[in-house]
Design an enzyme around this catalytic site. Structure first.
Site, PDB file in Angstrom:
ATOM      1  N   MET A  94      24.550   8.419   2.378  1.00  0.00           N
ATOM      2  CA  MET A  94      24.552   9.688   3.103  1.00  0.00           C
ATOM      3  C   MET A  94      24.903   9.464   4.571  1.00  0.00           C
ATOM      4  SD  MET A  94      24.368  12.870   2.613  1.00  0.00           S
ATOM      5  CE  MET A  94      23.358  13.594   1.321  1.00  0.00           C
ATOM      6  N   GLU A 122       0.813  -1.222   0.000  1.00  0.00           N
ATOM      7  CA  GLU A 122       0.000   0.000   0.000  1.00  0.00           C
ATOM      8  C   GLU A 122       0.844   1.267   0.000  1.00  0.00           C
ATOM      9  OE1 GLU A 122      -0.443  -2.521   2.109  1.00  0.00           O
ATOM     10  OE2 GLU A 122      -2.498  -3.244   1.936  1.00  0.00           O
TER      11      GLU A 122
END
Lengths: 584, 185
Positions: free
Chosen positions: A485, A51
């Site tokens: 990162m 979903e």
């Protein structure tokens, strides 16, 4: 003639009346009744694998079309899986309507199977949400949801519908515009800016010697790119486009300084710092742009144009606050400036400022070290090749992390609505489903997602959806086998103490995985192979393509303003350190 | 802050009178917004108005936690919020109600009745060794009453939180209640 429908039929008809052409979703227990009339509907439904994918697809669709994306899922875990996209859409002001099933009204509050307090959970991450308790209310609630999602500052709305409400009968009606407005007495977004304030802004603009147009995502939401360009060209004021506004002003334009902020260009960051007037258009002084707020653009006066009054003064007190739609306000601003010029006022000379800015641009272009022969690919090199090989008008989508910053830096954005990313929430895994939604919204355009290997593993299963639904997106994974990162921060700010940041150099096999999902998979390990692989990917239009670029693991994103530091403390690529004095 | 501030000279408290659509969940929306943004609520009173479609929420906010302007603007973003009036204590009528059960021996009962009468409160219930009294008044009035009752020992008490309305216009002070709706939108 009165027509009796079930709530489910009324819901689907209401969506058709709202001109919904596609929705993304996954059926389950409580939403089942709504999936039955969908069989007869002309609305295309795209069956996702998770979903969260439905939500991000709806966002991608909305980003590139400007129309609200629709995601429909069942109750409980499906609703909670929709939470991330709703929050993402809320942070980035993306128009989106979520529809969730709910347990029957009589079971609400009993901890029934797949029950959760969906409106409670999503209250702070939607612009508005509603639990529908009567089938008769459905057309009005749908109209309200679309009206609220798309007007004022756009954002996500959510309609939570108990199963029995979908099954019960109602008498069909379609509320008029006036009826919708009357039902929302507390909702009247102000779109037209205050005339006096706009005149005041025009005067400040003409008087400024070091002005900067600080352009945010609101300019795209207001479809104000053309007006912005006219304003910049009339006044010759340089433009910075934030992460959410890339493409709002062409990167190739001589007035464009690129992206400001934590990984912005040295020119954009410094020009804002030295500015005497920031004209903030649909931007919100986000911490990733301002750096340390108390040291941000210390000498600048502020004109702040935003449709959301709560943004005015939230971070920085504006000298001239203007609440309104960016396009309407910029157009009025242009008129006011022209009137002043006609009445004999003159604009202060911005020539010296522009030469100073040009000097920075020459001295501080984006820079990285080319890879040594035989050494690993550089991610920036891959992006340059992707950019140069991309057909005109390509839409580029990214996930979150180093690859996102490099994409924003190295792509040349020439048109609005060609850049889709998760800015505010920073949702890893955004790229694959958002790219699918973008391609559904703009099937005429090439859609490239630039993803990281960490991000890709969060939502890659939606490529099964893309293959089956014949949505030929292209995914370039900048695979450094790290949470890049995080690795950069641990290297720079945690003394190279790498903690839980290495994913794997061998698993998964992205090519095999891509193939197992019906995509073409290509691996690129050598700089020599990059161009051919990209050309091949661009030539495939009948299925998704995944290109696994195996890139250097220790590459870092520069420039960088470390979190909490002043923008004056920007860290440059090492090759530019010696020229630092020029930024003073 | 004015000298007439019912919370005293240095108080950071301010009164917002918020007209909302009378719909399920509206109080949750308002309180969740305050919690989410880190704004402190000092007291809160809510009930339907004379018009069945609307409720009025009187919120006493703590300005130490955030500027009033941000509070009203964020609050106004809630779709169900129709109007926000920022009530200046100098131009408002304010009331709060307290009910308190106080320990009282037979001898003390008379003293408590006398005290309650001085404050113009009411005796609600009399028990063997306790009395329940009530008082409506300004918050500082109620503070004084509670302090006086404390010497007998308060068993339990409940304050309603402040309710307030703008003072009616006199010829000289029209427009006393500022509505930030114009300001905020």
């Amino acid at each position: 003639m009165k027509e009796t429908l079930t709530g489910a039929q009324a819901l689907i008809r209401a969506l058709e009346h709202e001109n919904v052409d596609v929705m993304f979703g996954l059926p389950g227990g409580c939403i089942l009744p709504a999936y039955d009339p969908l069989i007869e509907s002309k609305i295309r439904h795209i069956l996702v694998r998770h979903e969260q994918g439905a939500g991000h697809m709806a966002e991608g669709y909305a980003h590139v079309t400007g129309r609200p994306g629709v995601a429909m899922v069942t109750s409980g875990p499906a609703a909670t899986n929709l939470v991330t996209p709703l929050c993402d859409a809320y942070m980035d002001s993306v128009p989106m309507v979520g529809i969730t099933g709910q347990v029957p009204t009589a079971a609400i509050g009993t901890d029934a199977f797949q029950e959760c307090d969906t409106v409670g959970i999503t209250r702070s991450i939607t612009k508005h949400n509603e639990l529908v308790m009567s089938a008769q209310d459905l057309p009005m609630v749908v109209r309200q949801a679309f009206h609220i999602a798309t007007t004022g500052r756009p954002g996500p709305t959510l309609i939570d519908i108990p199963k029995d409400v979908l099954q019960n009968e109602m008498t069909w009606y379609w509320p008029s515009d006036d009826e919708v407005l009357d039902s929302l007495p507390g909702y009247r977004p102000n779109v037209k800016g205050h005339t006096k304030m706009i005149k005041e802004a025009a005067r400040l603009i003409l008087a400024a010697r070091q002005p900067i147009l600080y352009v945010g995502g609101g300019v795209l939401k207001a479809r104000a790119a053309a007006a912005l360009r006219e304003l910049a060209e009339l006044t010759q004021i340089p433009v910075v486009t934030t992460l959410m506004a890339r493409g709002a002003f062409p990167d190739s334009h001589p007035l464009c300084l690129g992206m400001p902020g934590m990984h912005g260009t040295a020119t954009a960051v410094t020009a804002m710092q030295k500015s005497d007037l920031l004209i903030a258009l649909g931007s919100r002084f986000d911490d990733r742009v301002t750096g340390k707020v108390s040291a941000f653009a210390p000498d600048a006066k502020i004109i702040h144009v935003d449709i959301d009054p709560a943004e005015q003064g939230k971070v920085r007190r504006p000298d001239v606050p203007i609440v309104g739609d960016c396009r309407l306000v910029i157009e009025e601003m242009l008129k006011a400036i022209k009137e002043l010029l006609q009445s004999g006022e003159t604009q202060a000379d911005v020539g010296p400022w522009r030469s100073r800015v040009s000097g920075w641009r020459e001295q501080f272009p984006l820079a990285y070290d080319q890879s040594e022969p035989g050494a690993a690919l550089k991610p920036q090199f891959c992006l340059e090749k992707l950019r140069d090989g991309a057909p005109e008008g390509t839409i580029v989508v990214s996930g979150v992390g180093q690859h996102q910053m490099w994409t924003s830096q190295y792509w040349n954005f020439e048109e609005p609505y060609t850049w889709v990313n998760s800015g505010g929430l920073g949702t890893m895994g955004f790229a694959v489903p958002a790219a699918i939604g973008a391609k559904v919204g703009r099937p005429d355009k090439t859609v490239w997602a630039v993803d990281g290997d960490g991000c890709f593993q969060m939502t890659a299963q939606e490529l099964v959806t893309a293959s089956l639904e014949r949505i030929p997106v292209k995914i370039g994974i900048l695979n450094n086998s790290y949470l890049g990162m995080v690795r950069q921060w641990q290297e720079m700010f945690y003394d190279e103490r790498f903690s839980e940041v290495n994913l794997s150099g061998t698993l998964p096999d992205f090519v095999k995985w891509a193939e197992s999902m019906g995509c073409v998979g290509i691996r690129v390990e050598d700089p020599q192979e990059a161009e051919a692989a990209i050309d091949k990917a661009n030539s495939i239009n009948d299925r998704p393509v995944v290109v696994d670029f195996r890139v250097a693991e220790d590459e870092k994103v520069f420039p960088m303003v470390p979190a909490g530091k002043s923008n004056d403390d920007i860290l440059l690529h090492h090759s530019q350190d010696a020229r630092r004095e020029f930024l003073k | 802050m004015s000298g007439n501030n019912p919370y005293g000279q240095d108080s950071q408290h301010h009164v917002l009178s918020v007209l909302v659509q009378n719909r399920p969940g509206v109080l949750a929306r308002v309180s969740a917004l305050f919690a989410r943004r880190g704004y402190n609520i000092f007291s809160l009173a809510v009930a339907p108005t004379e018009h069945a479609d609307y409720s009025r929420i009187t919120i006493v906010v703590d300005l130490a936690s955030a500027p009033l302007e941000q509070m009203t603007k964020q609050l106004f973003k809630l779709i169900d919020v129709v109007r926000i009036s920022e009530l200046d204590p100098r131009h408002s009528v304010v009331r709060e109600l307290i009910m308190a059960t106080v320990r009282a021996t037979a001898e003390q009962r008379g003293q408590i009745v006398e005290l309650t009468n001085i404050f113009e409160g009411k005796i609600l219930s009399v028990g063997v060794d306790a009395v329940t009294v009530s008082l409506d008044g300004s918050p500082s009035n109620i503070d004084d009453f509670m302090a006086a009752l404390n010497q007998y020992g308060i068993v339990e008490s409940q304050r309603t939180g402040l309710v307030a309305l703008p003072k009616l216009d006199r010829a000289a002070s029209a427009g006393a209640a500022k509505s930030p709706k114009g300001k905020a939108s």
